[in-house]
Enzyme design. Structure first.
Site, PDB file in Angstrom:
ATOM      1  N   GLU A   1      -9.824  -9.483   3.212  1.00 40.33           N
ATOM      2  CA  GLU A   1     -10.168  -8.105   2.859  1.00 40.33           C
ATOM      3  C   GLU A   1     -11.466  -8.033   2.068  1.00 40.33           C
ATOM      4  OE1 GLU A   1      -8.300  -4.147   0.625  1.00 40.33           O
ATOM      5  OE2 GLU A   1      -7.015  -5.869   1.065  1.00 40.33           O
TER       6      GLU A   1
ATOM      7  N   SER B   1       0.831  -1.211   0.000  1.00 40.94           N
ATOM      8  CA  SER B   1       0.000   0.000   0.000  1.00 40.94           C
ATOM      9  C   SER B   1       0.860   1.254   0.000  1.00 40.94           C
ATOM     10  CB  SER B   1      -0.921   0.010   1.220  1.00 40.94           C
ATOM     11  OG  SER B   1      -0.184  -0.222   2.422  1.00 40.94           O
TER      12      SER B   1
END
EC number: 2.1.2.11
Length: 272
Positions: free
Chosen positions: A189, A54
């Site tokens: 997720e 990320s």
């Protein structure tokens, strides 16, 4: 209740994560990319620090995580490891660095030598042989299933996964496959909260949710999202923990407490 690090707080290990799951203590994970923030999160009781790909989004300004290289992860792992004393340090293997078991091993060695104590890979059933290969060579593995950002183009965008009977069955199969291959932690997720609860009960290893409801063994957020720094779209599963706080220390402590107490995530942060 305060979860600030005390001098007698023991370092978190792969085995202590399993003990936390068995005791019903929720696991707190945050992403970190540098030494200063790693130290701040560590002293406020964060159990696991993730050097996530990320960083491509929040540090480099990329639209996806795909441009992140192994060299980027190694550099940020070195930085984070210098600020970490108690938290377990997990590092992502970025896109294109674990296409074969042998490639995954060489990539994992690089990040472990940089300070990681566990590596995270995205994938389910297809990834099981690679996970087994790594675990047999003493590399702890965290698997990542559900919405796997490195597969964004294959998914046609960032979409909730596991909806419908067939998709739910596949996600359960993925979870069991990575566990059977030796993974010691699973990130889930953007999947329906009920399904995440079923998977958590199905497995014997801890699960970490991000947009996966309250029944997971723990929670993870991207640091920038947790602090209210939204360069783009704010995901449904994000809560700004800077609200009502005057310091970043306070925000991290509030996040740790909310996860430990089971007040985060709330229904507004989950998918049906």
């Amino acid at each position: 209740m305060s979860y600030l690090q005390e001098s007698n707080r023991k370092a978190v290990t792969v085995t202590s994560l399993q003990a936390m799951r068995a005791a019903g203590e929720r696991i707190v994970m945050l992403t970190a990319y540098d030494s200063s923030f790693a130290a701040l999160m560590d002293r406020n009781g964060t159990d696991v620090l993730l050097v996530g790909d990320s960083l491509g989004n929040v540090m480099q300004g990329q639209k996806t995580t795909l441009p992140v290289t192994l060299e980027h992860i190694v550099y940020h792992t070195e930085c984070v490891s210098r600020g970490t004393t108690k938290a377990l340090l997990v590092s992502d293997l970025p896109f294109g660095t674990y296409g074969t078991p042998e490639q995954a091993f060489h990539s994992a060695v690089r990040v472990m030598q940089a300070g990681a104590q566990m590596v995270k890979l995205e994938g389910g059933v297809w990834l099981a042989p690679t996970i087994k290969f790594l675990v047999e060579r003493s590399i702890p593995v965290c698997a990542h299933i559900g919405l796997t950002p490195q597969s964004v183009h294959a998914f046609g965008g960032f979409k909730v996964q596991g909806r419908g009977d067939e998709a739910a069955a596949q996600l359960k199969a993925d979870a069991l496959a990575v566990q059977d291959a030796g993974a010691q932690l699973v990130v889930m997720e953007a999947i329906p909260a009920g399904l995440a609860g079923e998977v958590t009960r199905l497995l014997a290893i801890p699960t970490i949710g991000i947009g996966a409801g309250l029944e997971c063994s723990g929670q993870v957020l991207v640091m920038h999202d947790m602090l209210g720094v939204f360069p783009g779209h704010r995901p449904k599963f994000v809560r700004n923990f800077m609200d009502g706080q005057t310091t970043i220390d306070g925000a991290v402590a509030a996040y740790v407490a909310a996860v430990k107490d089971g007040t985060f995530p709330g229904p507004e942060h989950t998918f049906a």
